[in-house]
Design an enzyme around this catalytic site. Structure first.
Site, PDB file in Angstrom:
ATOM      1  N   LYS A 169       0.896  -1.230   0.021  1.00 61.52           N
ATOM      2  CA  LYS A 169       0.115   0.081  -0.016  1.00 61.52           C
ATOM      3  C   LYS A 169       1.082   1.074  -0.130  1.00 61.52           C
ATOM      4  O   LYS A 169       2.010   1.228   0.505  1.00 61.52           O
ATOM      5  CB  LYS A 169      -0.770  -0.003   1.053  1.00 61.52           C
ATOM      6  CG  LYS A 169      -0.381   0.059   2.800  1.00 61.52           C
ATOM      7  CD  LYS A 169       0.116   1.455   2.959  1.00 61.52           C
ATOM      8  CE  LYS A 169       0.821   1.466   4.313  1.00 61.52           C
ATOM      9  NZ  LYS A 169       1.761   2.892   4.609  1.00 61.52           N
ATOM     10  N   ASP A 194      -2.000  -1.349  10.151  1.00 59.96           N
ATOM     11  CA  ASP A 194      -2.427  -1.528   8.677  1.00 59.96           C
ATOM     12  C   ASP A 194      -3.145  -2.885   8.329  1.00 59.96           C
ATOM     13  O   ASP A 194      -3.526  -2.912   7.013  1.00 59.96           O
ATOM     14  CB  ASP A 194      -1.088  -1.459   8.120  1.00 59.96           C
ATOM     15  CG  ASP A 194      -0.396  -0.113   7.914  1.00 59.96           C
ATOM     16  OD1 ASP A 194      -1.246   0.875   8.195  1.00 59.96           O
ATOM     17  OD2 ASP A 194       0.481   0.309   7.712  1.00 59.96           O
TER      18      ASP A 194
END
Length: 288
Positions: free
Chosen positions: A9, A135
């Site tokens: 990401k 995350d």
């Protein structure tokens, strides 16, 4: 053997709002997935053990590994007697601000949900993921989202306009704790999360490029001037927008003109060993 893709990401925005009573920082960030991914292989064991094999020497193969923690959490929570051999083919740079470890953990949760016949919903897997790392919840879903709280409160948003992403990671390690510790929330320029959301929904690439921002940059660039050098070079070689991802040290550049991508990549190779050109994925896992 079951294989699960674990994409990296990037943060299009990363804002820190305040320090919470529990010691964590309250964040608000827009994250999206890119087409650079680890490949996580899972094979059932009948002895109850969790074993990790990784293609990278920099990845721990014990309980420090987030994929191990994901398997252990499922074992303990649902009294699973089976074990698993986890093979991680690392393509995402380690300790780079790209959520490689978190994505491996998310892939492990999703894969073992199938392999161990747990029949958990994607939302339940994301909730479990929050216990492993901030995350992991986002990585369970993938796609594009605004993450709040410690990063575990996920609001899905539209897919950003299509573009190339050039990633460059210098050969340094960055301590996330040190970066957050050095942050003065009163002094930083806070990115505009709502404007970023609008840019994404309107597929307004120009507005997206002018809205990216990461409050942690101010700290990391002081601690590691080489990150600033990569940012400058990436802009000089023609990226439309340049930002550090997470707490660093990886820098990414957004580029719409394909002809410019190879020029940027070739130019950066003089400064940096690990340089990648990938597409913005930005879409959620089909399971999600």
């Amino acid at each position: 053997m079951l294989y699960v893709k674990a994409p990296a990401k990037i943060n299009l925005t990363l804002d820190v709002l305040y320090k919470r009573p529990d010691g964590y920082h309250e964040v608000e960030m827009v994250m999206t997935t890119v087409d650079l991914a680890d490949r996580v292989g899972l094979k059932i064991r009948n002895d109850g053990q969790i074993l990790i094999h990784s293609s990278s020497n920099f990845v721990p193969d014990d309980q420090r590994n987030l994929a191990y923690q994901a398997a252990k959490l499922l074992q303990d929570t649902y009294s699973v007697q089976k074990g698993v051999s986890i093979t991680i083919d690392k393509q995402i740079p380690v300790a780079a601000g790209l959520a490689g470890g978190s994505s491996d953990a998310a892939a492990t949760l999703k894969g073992l949900n199938t392999l161990w016949n747990l029949n958990l919903s994607i939302d339940k897997l994301a909730e479990l993921g929050a216990k492993i790392g901030s995350d992991v919840s986002f990585c369970v879903y993938g796609g594009t989202a605004i993450a709040r709280g410690r990063g575990e409160k996920i609001e899905h948003i539209a897919t950003p306009p299509s573009c190339w992403v050039v990633l460059a990671k210098p050969t340094i390690g960055v301590s996330t704790a040190a970066v957050y510790g050095g942050l003065n929330i009163e002094e930083v320029k806070h990115p505009n999360t709502l404007q970023m959301r609008q840019a994404i929904e309107d597929k307004d690439y120009t507005l997206l490029c002018s809205t990216i921002g990461n409050v942690l940059e101010s700290v990391t660039l002081k601690l590691h001037p080489e990150v600033a050098v990569i940012k400058e070079q990436m802009s000089r070689f023609g990226a439309d927008a340049v930002l550090m991802s997470g707490s660093g040290p990886t820098v990414f550049g957004l580029v719409q003109n394909k002809a410019r991508v190879s020029r940027i990549v070739n130019g950066l190779r003089g400064f940096c060993d690990e340089v990648y050109a990938v597409r913005l994925l930005g879409e959620r896992d089909i399971l999600a």
